[in-house]
Design a protein around this motif. Structure first.
Motif, mmCIF file in Angstrom:
data_model
loop_
_atom_site.group_PDB
_atom_site.id
_atom_site.type_symbol
_atom_site.label_atom_id
_atom_site.label_comp_id
_atom_site.label_asym_id
_atom_site.label_seq_id
_atom_site.Cartn_x
_atom_site.Cartn_y
_atom_site.Cartn_z
ATOM 1 N N LYS A 376 9.353 4.545 -12.853
ATOM 2 C CA LYS A 376 10.560 4.752 -12.056
ATOM 3 C C LYS A 376 10.366 5.905 -11.088
ATOM 4 O O LYS A 376 10.763 5.828 -9.908
ATOM 5 N N ALA A 377 9.726 6.981 -11.570
ATOM 6 C CA ALA A 377 9.475 8.132 -10.688
ATOM 7 C C ALA A 377 8.494 7.790 -9.588
ATOM 8 O O ALA A 377 8.600 8.290 -8.465
ATOM 9 N N ALA A 378 7.525 6.924 -9.904
ATOM 10 C CA ALA A 378 6.526 6.550 -8.903
ATOM 11 C C ALA A 378 7.120 5.669 -7.816
ATOM 12 O O ALA A 378 6.741 5.769 -6.638
ATOM 13 N N GLY A 379 8.022 4.777 -8.180
ATOM 14 C CA GLY A 379 8.604 3.873 -7.198
ATOM 15 C C GLY A 379 7.563 2.939 -6.615
ATOM 16 O O GLY A 379 6.478 2.754 -7.164
ATOM 17 N N ALA A 380 7.914 2.343 -5.473
ATOM 18 C CA ALA A 380 7.028 1.360 -4.853
ATOM 19 C C ALA A 380 6.561 1.749 -3.460
ATOM 20 O O ALA A 380 5.554 1.242 -2.980
ATOM 21 N N GLU A 381 7.276 2.634 -2.797
ATOM 22 C CA GLU A 381 6.973 2.941 -1.405
ATOM 23 C C GLU A 381 5.945 4.064 -1.281
ATOM 24 O O GLU A 381 5.909 4.974 -2.102
ATOM 25 N N PRO A 382 5.116 4.016 -0.239
ATOM 26 C CA PRO A 382 4.079 5.047 -0.069
ATOM 27 C C PRO A 382 4.666 6.444 0.074
ATOM 28 O O PRO A 382 5.679 6.658 0.729
ATOM 29 N N MET A 383 4.001 7.375 -0.540
ATOM 30 C CA MET A 383 4.299 8.795 -0.370
ATOM 31 C C MET A 383 3.424 9.363 0.740
ATOM 32 O O MET A 383 3.831 10.247 1.482
ATOM 33 N N SER A 542 -0.522 -9.296 -5.134
ATOM 34 C CA SER A 542 -1.116 -9.359 -3.794
ATOM 35 C C SER A 542 -0.654 -8.145 -3.001
ATOM 36 O O SER A 542 0.405 -7.567 -3.277
ATOM 37 N N PRO A 543 -1.413 -7.748 -1.985
ATOM 38 C CA PRO A 543 -1.040 -6.551 -1.230
ATOM 39 C C PRO A 543 0.149 -6.791 -0.306
ATOM 40 O O PRO A 543 0.353 -7.898 0.197
ATOM 41 N N CYS A 544 0.923 -5.757 -0.119
ATOM 42 C CA CYS A 544 1.961 -5.755 0.911
ATOM 43 C C CYS A 544 1.313 -5.241 2.193
ATOM 44 O O CYS A 544 0.814 -4.109 2.224
ATOM 45 N N GLU A 545 1.277 -6.042 3.228
ATOM 46 C CA GLU A 545 0.585 -5.664 4.458
ATOM 47 C C GLU A 545 1.194 -4.430 5.104
ATOM 48 O O GLU A 545 0.490 -3.593 5.667
ATOM 49 N N ARG A 546 2.517 -4.290 5.013
ATOM 50 C CA ARG A 546 3.158 -3.115 5.604
ATOM 51 C C ARG A 546 2.696 -1.837 4.902
ATOM 52 O O ARG A 546 2.324 -0.854 5.553
ATOM 53 N N ARG A 547 2.699 -1.853 3.565
ATOM 54 C CA ARG A 547 2.264 -0.661 2.830
ATOM 55 C C ARG A 547 0.769 -0.423 3.031
ATOM 56 O O ARG A 547 0.322 0.729 3.128
ATOM 57 N N HIS A 548 -0.016 -1.492 3.095
ATOM 58 C CA HIS A 548 -1.448 -1.336 3.326
ATOM 59 C C HIS A 548 -1.707 -0.648 4.667
ATOM 60 O O HIS A 548 -2.592 0.223 4.771
ATOM 61 N N ALA A 549 -0.931 -0.985 5.691
ATOM 62 C CA ALA A 549 -1.096 -0.351 7.001
ATOM 63 C C ALA A 549 -0.785 1.141 6.928
ATOM 64 O O ALA A 549 -1.451 1.973 7.575
ATOM 65 N N VAL A 550 0.224 1.513 6.136
ATOM 66 C CA VAL A 550 0.563 2.935 5.975
ATOM 67 C C VAL A 550 -0.604 3.678 5.345
ATOM 68 O O VAL A 550 -1.003 4.768 5.802
ATOM 69 N N TYR A 551 -1.194 3.093 4.294
ATOM 70 C CA TYR A 551 -2.304 3.765 3.613
ATOM 71 C C TYR A 551 -3.540 3.832 4.507
ATOM 72 O O TYR A 551 -4.302 4.808 4.460
ATOM 73 N N THR A 552 -3.733 2.827 5.333
ATOM 74 C CA THR A 552 -4.874 2.848 6.249
ATOM 75 C C THR A 552 -4.745 4.015 7.225
ATOM 76 O O THR A 552 -5.719 4.732 7.493
#
Length: 572
Positions: A376-383, A542-552
């Motif tokens: 729950k603390a980690a959540g799903a969205e990029p930090m 499977s990867p979320c392309e939006r989040r993958h772009a943030v990490y890239t």
């Protein structure tokens, strides 16, 4: 279910703490498993977790391993399986070494089935306690090996790794230097993998290429012992090791008459044993064969390990001197079963124990926090890239760093990344609005894997298979998919009630698969058909392309901050 009378195949795994046997049928369904904890089964040796540790020195009694293999074969006979075993292979803890006396080489070839194995090999070994992978007492020998090679970079280019204390070449050099009487008494040297195979075939078995790659004295490109590096230790060393190095799927002999007559085994083929990591990798590749593409393997346990295939040797060309050779972390091994291919192995010491520390020390519930609280603390969205955290409770291998370090992006931060991002160090994320330690640690671990993968390979893997205790955490594996940008798979079996996620003891399973592959009829190809009870891989996210772009976009800042932390060498 397996046929009541069909052929079976045995894979062994002699790990640090236990010996395990996995028995599969011709369709690679696991039909039985046998395991014994070494401390509990053989208390007379006084081991703790299967070894003796005295400061930086870590060893294990060779005769304990002898007794364990004899006992496991006896157990298989007691279960009525011995006569149905048509092939044997396996894996062991990597990097350890065994020192045979000349009388031991002779004795293992004329074993009496009327006496236990140990009783006949009491005087077979010049070194009673073998140095193992945990031994870190060989620093001087590592420096000597690098000097003999012409420097750390040259040693890495030849052997696939800079000098590592736990690797076998330095262990052998230390035995020669500090135990001259034992060295004089040594006729042959086995790695623990080839030693286990030697017991089974009744002769000193050849070393396999996967385990040879973990010695620092094997030329990974030439696929042979490095004469120069071996000579730097002893001019006889190549002959002592055995000049012939084989693939991990090569037949090294037929089961010794000792086991045939004493326990009722058939005189079946014995396929080469290899190290636990190469064997596990080969086992996973057999599961991925149905998907038609190679994959990386991520083991999420006490330590995290990343294994991935390479079609070309990253240190092979002059261009590599300015790219891959600039980052010599990790190890490049020869692929255990595919000549001309390679495996990169990256080990991260701070895996599950670091995640557990964050759960117990950094969440509001404190020591009472659960994994549900962590998720729950980690959540799903990029930090990232708003903040990053590094959690090296033990001195990390990749990178060489220690301590807990947190960074928050701000307009006036004193740490300036090459791309212009500015960060300041903080003691806590509380009140910064940046995120949480739970999110930070799983992103940091996944981003490290992506960074280190890119330093060895020009392209990301087509997919990732996860194993280990933490592989059941959905937030962790989804973050891995998002950061790497690939689908994540897990092993399991198809039962009448549906697909059940479970992973076999993969080093032993990989051995059983290699043994089974030797029994294919001439000209037969492909994989056994899938069906109920057979292990297979299923996509779990499977990867979320939006989040993958943030990490890239965040990767460059992460790389700079990780290097910054490594340079600081702060204590925890």
């Amino acid at each position: 279910m397996a046929s009541a009378d069909g052929p079976l195949f045995l894979g062994l795994d002699l790990s640090t703490q236990q010996l395990k046997g996995v028995v599969v049928d011709g369709r690679r369904c696991v039909v039985d498993e046998v395991s014994m904890a070494l401390d509990e089964r053989f208390p007379a040796y006084g081991t703790a977790s299967g070894r003796h540790v005295r400061g930086d020195v870590a060893t294990a009694p060779v005769l304990m391993w002898v007794e364990a293999i004899d006992a496991l074969m006896a157990e298989l006979a007691a279960r009525g399986l011995a006569g149905r075993i048509h092939g044997i292979s396996g894996a062991v803890q990597q990097h350890g070494s065994v020192y045979w006396r000349a009388c031991g080489v002779e004795e293992v070839g004329r074993l009496d089935p009327g006496q236990p194995l140990k009783a006949q090999l009491l005087d077979a070994f010049a070194v009673a306690d073998s140095p193992t992978w945990e031994d870190s007492s060989t620093g001087p020998q590592c420096r000597e090996l690098e000097q003999a090679a012409g420097g750390a970079a040259v040693l890495a280019r030849v052997s696939g790794s800079v000098a590592f204390e736990r690797f076998t070449g330095a262990q052998i050099a230390k035995v020669k230097q500090t135990r001259p009487a034992a060295w004089k008494d040594t006729a042959r040297i086995s790695l623990v993998s080839s030693f286990a195979a030697s017991l089974l075939v009744g002769d000193v078995a050849p070393v396999d290429c996967g385990d040879a790659s973990g010695t620092n004295i094997y030329d990974v490109q030439r696929q042979a012992w490095s004469q120069g590096l071996c000579d730097a230790i002893d001019p006889r060393l190549v002959d002592m090791l055995g000049a012939r190095v084989v693939p991990a799927d090569a037949v090294v002999g037929t089961l010794s008459p000792y086991f045939v007559r004493r326990y009722g085994f058939a005189p079946c083929l014995v396929t080469a044993f290899t190290g636990d990591n190469p064997s596990a990798f080969a086992g996973f590749e057999s599961l991925f064969a149905a998907t038609g593409h190679p994959a990386a393997i991520v083991s999420l346990g006490t330590s995290d390990t990343l294994l991935f295939p390479l079609d070309t040797y990253p240190y092979a060309t002059d261009a590599a001197l300015s790219s891959a050779m600039h980052y010599r972390d990790g190890h490049v091994l020869q692929h255990p079963t595919a000549p001309g291919r390679f495996i990169a192995m990256m080990c991260y010491k701070n895996g599950s124990l670091a995640r557990e520390w964050v759960r117990g020390h950094c969440l509001p519930a404190g020591p009472a926090a659960t994994w549900a609280d962590f998720d729950k603390a980690a959540g799903a969205e990029p930090m990232a890239p708003a903040a990053f955290g590094f959690y090296y409770l033990s001195t990390e291998i990749l990178p060489r760093a220690s301590g807990v370090h947190r960074f928050v992006r701000c307009t006036d931060g004193p740490v300036v990344c090459p791309g212009g991002g500015r960060y300041r160090s903080v003691d806590s994320f509380d009140g910064t609005g940046a995120g949480s330690d739970a999110r930070a640690i799983i992103e940091s671990q996944a981003l490290s894997m992506r960074l280190d993968f890119a330093r060895k390979s020009p392209a990301m893997p087509a997919s990732v298979a996860v194993t280990g205790g933490a592989a059941s955490n959905p937030v962790l594996v989804q973050t891995l998919a998002d950061v790497l940008g690939v689908s994540v798979y897990a092993a399991g079996v198809q039962s009448p009630g549906g697909f059940v996620r479970k992973t076999p003891a993969m080093p032993a399973y990989g051995g059983a698969v290699r043994a089974q592959q030797q029994q294919r009829p001439a000209g037969a190809g492909g994989e056994p058909e899938l069906g109920s009870g057979r292990y297979e891989l299923r996509r779990i996210c499977s990867p979320c392309e939006r989040r993958h772009a943030v990490y890239t976009r965040a990767l460059a800042d992460f790389e700079f901050l990780r290097s910054h932390v490594s340079a600081q060498q702060s204590g925890p």
